[in-house]
Design a protein around this motif. Structure first.
Motif, PDB file in Angstrom:
ATOM      1  N   SER A  32       0.806  -1.220   0.000  1.00  0.00           N
ATOM      2  CA  SER A  32       0.000   0.000   0.000  1.00  0.00           C
ATOM      3  C   SER A  32       0.841   1.272   0.000  1.00  0.00           C
ATOM      4  N   ASP A  72      -7.815   2.266  -0.798  1.00  0.00           N
ATOM      5  CA  ASP A  72      -6.422   2.549  -0.461  1.00  0.00           C
ATOM      6  C   ASP A  72      -6.194   4.050  -0.280  1.00  0.00           C
ATOM      7  N   THR A 109      -3.845  -4.630   6.147  1.00  0.00           N
ATOM      8  CA  THR A 109      -4.254  -3.460   5.370  1.00  0.00           C
ATOM      9  C   THR A 109      -5.755  -3.436   5.140  1.00  0.00           C
ATOM     10  N   CYS A 166      -1.522  -3.789  -3.697  1.00  0.00           N
ATOM     11  CA  CYS A 166      -1.464  -2.868  -2.554  1.00  0.00           C
ATOM     12  C   CYS A 166      -2.188  -3.375  -1.307  1.00  0.00           C
ATOM     13  N   LEU A 167      -2.444  -4.672  -1.216  1.00  0.00           N
ATOM     14  CA  LEU A 167      -3.184  -5.181  -0.056  1.00  0.00           C
ATOM     15  C   LEU A 167      -2.376  -6.203   0.724  1.00  0.00           C
ATOM     16  N   ALA A 199      -9.527  -2.294  -1.852  1.00  0.00           N
ATOM     17  CA  ALA A 199      -9.490  -2.704  -0.441  1.00  0.00           C
ATOM     18  C   ALA A 199     -10.897  -3.071   0.048  1.00  0.00           C
TER      19      ALA A 199
END
Length: 440
Positions: A14, A59, A42, A37-38, A86
């Motif tokens: 992230s 995010d 997160t 990004c996870l 997310a």
């Protein structure tokens, strides 16, 4: 069927840098860009933000990333696949549409949902890590199943320019465009196994180009301040060549590839994903020189009957306090300060942790004597069930200004609301993905 596709990975977590993805889009000759990004914690934290504000939960860097990437993506005909949705892919897609309208560009965005299964799990289900009921860990905050490639495939087939998901298994972000480009069957587990190998090698971005690999004097990596992120050229049989954009920092060689191949792999013969159980044991890596490594081999077998679910729970509040002591006898004064705080809090915090950190963060090495730290930072930390109780630790450390040894300074005190993570399994029959399209 395409002869070859190129997939770049512009983010591996992230908080990753923003500029490597732009370099990939503008100079990498990509067909697809993946932003991974996870992590487990997160998405649990994202669920907390969504509870506080239903328009959030995606995010935190989504807007900044899309602001810089959107126009270059469209100009270079690069399709974006990312899990930056997310806990709220729908709101994330709507935010992207808002940005597109402000920039006066046309775009089709697909949001893939269905991973949120909090209302479908039983708190009495067994946690994989502990063998106890999920509810035994603490109040449940979130439960997200690791979806596979099918939702992304559907979005690609509907010609979405940007695809934003929630919790999807990392390699699935990369396998989906391979399946669409080469016409692979979802039951072709041999090729899906090979694709999973490539996805796993790519998913952490800068790790395979030397970022996490570097160790000065042992494993030197050039140009790390401008570390390039990787791309992979993939052929229909599942073979790939991993490289990076010319004149970017970092290095790709057999060592970086081998370290990433083994990263987080417990059993190389059975690496479970929602799409396939991959076998890494027959993977062959060949250093082609010029920061290029060829990846061949790997195989797979029938996908699991269940999805793994990442479950977030309210664990505890962590109270912390820090203070620095410098000069002659610094360690003894810091030690005494820690003893004072322990004595005052021992009844409320039976597991209080006290550490002496650092030697030269206040004064430089010229004042540091051999084996006698000239300075030290005291850190006191402890768990508590409430914010109020956790706050006591920082308050006691701050009180050392006038109630402790002389010469203390630079106090910091803070409380963190800590989210814990456990895992469980859910039958596939209970999970259904959905694809929602938005246009600007």
């Amino acid at each position: 069927m395409k002869e070859k596709i190129r997939i770049g990975c512009g983010a591996g977590f992230s908080g990753d840098r923003l500029d490597p993805s732009l370099v990939l889009v503008e100079r990498g000759g990509l067909d697809y860009l993946v932003l991974e990004c996870l992590a487990e914690r997160t998405i649990a934290l994202a669920q907390k933000r969504k509870r506080q504000d239903p328009s959030l939960g995606y995010d935190p860097l989504l807007e900044r990333r899309i602001e810089s990437l959107l126009v270059p993506l469209l100009q270079n005909k690069v399709r974006l696949i990312t899990n930056m949705g997310a806990a709220n892919p729908l709101a994330a897609a709507q935010k992207i549409i808002e940005i597109a309208r402000r920039k006066n560009v046309k775009v089709k965005v697909a949001a893939v949902t269905g991973d949120d299964v909090l209302d479908k799990i039983d708190p009495q289900d067994q946690a994989m890590e502990t063998g106890r009921p999920l509810s035994a860990s603490g109040p449940l905050l979130s439960a997200n199943a690791y979806l596979g490639a099918p939702g992304i495939i559907e979005a690609l087939q509907q010609e979405a320019d940007l695809i934003i998901t929630g919790r999807v298994a990392d390699p699935s972000l990369f396998i989906a465009p391979m399946i669409v480009a080469f016409g692979w069957s979802l039951d072709d587990f041999e090729r899906l196994g090979k694709g999973t190998v490539l996805g796993h090698l790519m998913e952490c971005a800068g790790q395979i180009t030397g970022g996490y690999f570097a160790d000065p004097g042992k494993k030197d990596v050039p140009g790390m301040a401008k570390l390039g992120h990787p791309f992979v050229d993939v052929w229909p049989e599942g073979r790939g060549i991993i490289g990076k954009v010319d004149n970017t920092g970092g290095i790709i060689n057999l060592q970086t590839a081998k370290e990433q191949l083994l990263y987080e792999v417990v059993n190389p013969y059975e690496y479970f994903t929602p799409d396939v159980i991959a076998d890494f044991s027959s993977v062959q890596l060949t250093d082609l020189g010029g920061n290029r490594v060829q990846v061949a081999g790997g195989k797979g077998k029938q996908k699991p009957d269940t999805y793994k679910v990442s479950v977030g729970y309210q664990a505890f509040h962590l109270g912390e306090g820090e203070i620095t002591y410098a000069g002659s006898n610094a360690v003894a004064r810091a030690t005494l300060a820690g003893e004072i705080v322990r004595e005052r809090l021992k009844d409320a915090f039976p597991e209080l942790r006290i550490d002496l950190i650092g030697q030269n963060s206040v004064h430089d090495d010229r004042l540091h004597q051999a084996n006698i730290p000239y300075e030290v930072r005291l850190r006191v930390a402890g768990k508590a069930p409430s914010f109020q109780q956790a706050s006591r630790i920082g308050e006691e450390v701050e009180a050392l200004y006038t109630n402790g040894p002389g010469g203390g300074g630079g106090v910091r005190k803070y409380v963190q609301d800590v989210v814990g993570i456990v895992s469980t399994l859910i039958p596939r029959s209970k999970v259904t993905h959905h694809v929602t399209l938005f246009t600007a």
